[in-house]
Design an enzyme around this catalytic site. Structure first.
Site, PDB file in Angstrom:
ATOM      1  N   SER A   1      19.043  57.514  -7.020  1.00  8.01           N
ATOM      2  CA  SER A   1      17.654  57.894  -6.802  1.00  8.01           C
ATOM      3  C   SER A   1      17.595  59.404  -6.636  1.00  8.01           C
ATOM      4  CB  SER A   1      17.103  57.213  -5.543  1.00  8.01           C
ATOM      5  OG  SER A   1      15.888  57.790  -5.123  1.00  8.01           O
TER       6      SER A   1
ATOM      7  N   TYR B   1      18.144  54.725   3.508  1.00  6.54           N
ATOM      8  CA  TYR B   1      18.071  54.699   2.043  1.00  6.54           C
ATOM      9  C   TYR B   1      18.583  56.009   1.450  1.00  6.54           C
ATOM     10  CZ  TYR B   1      16.105  54.195  -2.650  1.00  6.54           C
ATOM     11  OH  TYR B   1      15.946  54.105  -4.012  1.00  6.54           O
TER      12      TYR B   1
ATOM     13  N   LYS C   1      21.920  56.561  -0.901  1.00  4.36           N
ATOM     14  CA  LYS C   1      21.806  57.091  -2.257  1.00  4.36           C
ATOM     15  C   LYS C   1      22.598  58.390  -2.425  1.00  4.36           C
ATOM     16  CE  LYS C   1      19.440  53.765  -4.009  1.00  4.36           C
ATOM     17  NZ  LYS C   1      20.043  52.868  -5.016  1.00  4.36           N
TER      18      LYS C   1
END
Length: 264
Positions: A136, A149, A153
């Protein structure tokens, strides 16, 4: 004397690399065939994974949508693996549950380790394959209320880069690697995302960009492509300017803050 020769060679390599990139920007790149390739895609039941499977199917690849314990017995050695499975729990750090943090890292990065560890030996033996890491833009920059998150990533991007470097050091240049880094994608995992400067992407657009990057052996696939340039420019901005840019960007989505769901 050797150090000066090494530096000279480095400068020549840098200049050549920039010229090569410039030529590739203007000339269409040759796309490899994936017909007959055995492709494993995790998280293929919806979103980017599902549409990526459709794109491979249109190109007559053999798809595995998914059971790691039976793969080799049923279909043979996997030649392309797309580590796409991911989870996200938008919340401020203190509202994030322990089990949500654990699940985020288990799915978003540790799963990559176990899958590649299982499939890489056959690729190394043949010096052939393609490993795709779905990360991402959050693996290059941070967004509030997405701490686990973003952290996972960043780890995924680091995994891609470190694995790429190790394969090159081992001389296994027949094994290609790609890393997908899109901005917000309309998959439903993050509710009602909006930004002033970035688009909210449709999954089919991201899947097409991913397939195109795989077929051209692109190492880092940013969607949209200009995100890569903006991330480079941000490295040269002072901290106050970055804070001002964040305010202008005005990223919003539903998140749990103080244990209550709010738009943030």
């Amino acid at each position: 004397m050797n150090i000066f020769l090494d530096i000279l060679l480095l400068l020549i390599t840098i200049i050549y690399s920039y010229l090569e990139s410039l030529v590739k920007f203007f000339l269409p790149q040759k796309r490899k065939s994936v017909a007959g390739e055995i492709v494993l895609i995790t998280g293929a039941g919806h979103g980017i994974g599902r549409l990526t499977a459709y794109e491979f199917a249109k190109r007559k690849s053999r798809l595995i949508l998914w059971d790691i314990n039976k793969i080799k017995k049923e279909v043979g050695d996997v030649t392309i693996v797309v580590n796409n499975a991911g989870v996200v729990y938008p919340a401020d750090f203190l509202s994030t549950k322990d089990e949500e943090i654990t699940k985020t890292f288990e799915v978003n990065i540790l799963g990559h380790f176990w899958i590649i560890k299982a499939l890489l030996p056959s690729m190394i033996k043949r010096n052939y394959g393609h490993i795709v890491t779905v990360a991402s833009v959050c693996g290059h920059g941070v967004i509030p209320y997405l701490i686990p998150y973003c952290s996972s990533k960043f780890a995924a991007v680091g995994f891609h880069r470190a694995l790429t470097s190790e394969l090159e050091t081992l001389g296994k240049t027949g094994i290609k690697t790609s890393c997908l880094c899109p901005v917000f994608v309309n998959t439903g995992f993050t509710k009602n995302p909006s930004t002033r400067l970035w688009p909210v992407l449709d999954t089919d657009e991201v899947a097409r960009s991913l397939i195109d990057g795989i077929l051209t052996n692109k190492k880092m696939i940013f969607v949209p492509s200009y995100i890569g340039i903006s991330l480079i420019l941000e490295k040269f901005l002072p901290e106050r300017a970055l804070a001002a840019l964040s305010r202008i960007q005005n990223i919003q989505f539903e998140a749990v803050v103080d244990h209550k769901t709010k738009m943030k």
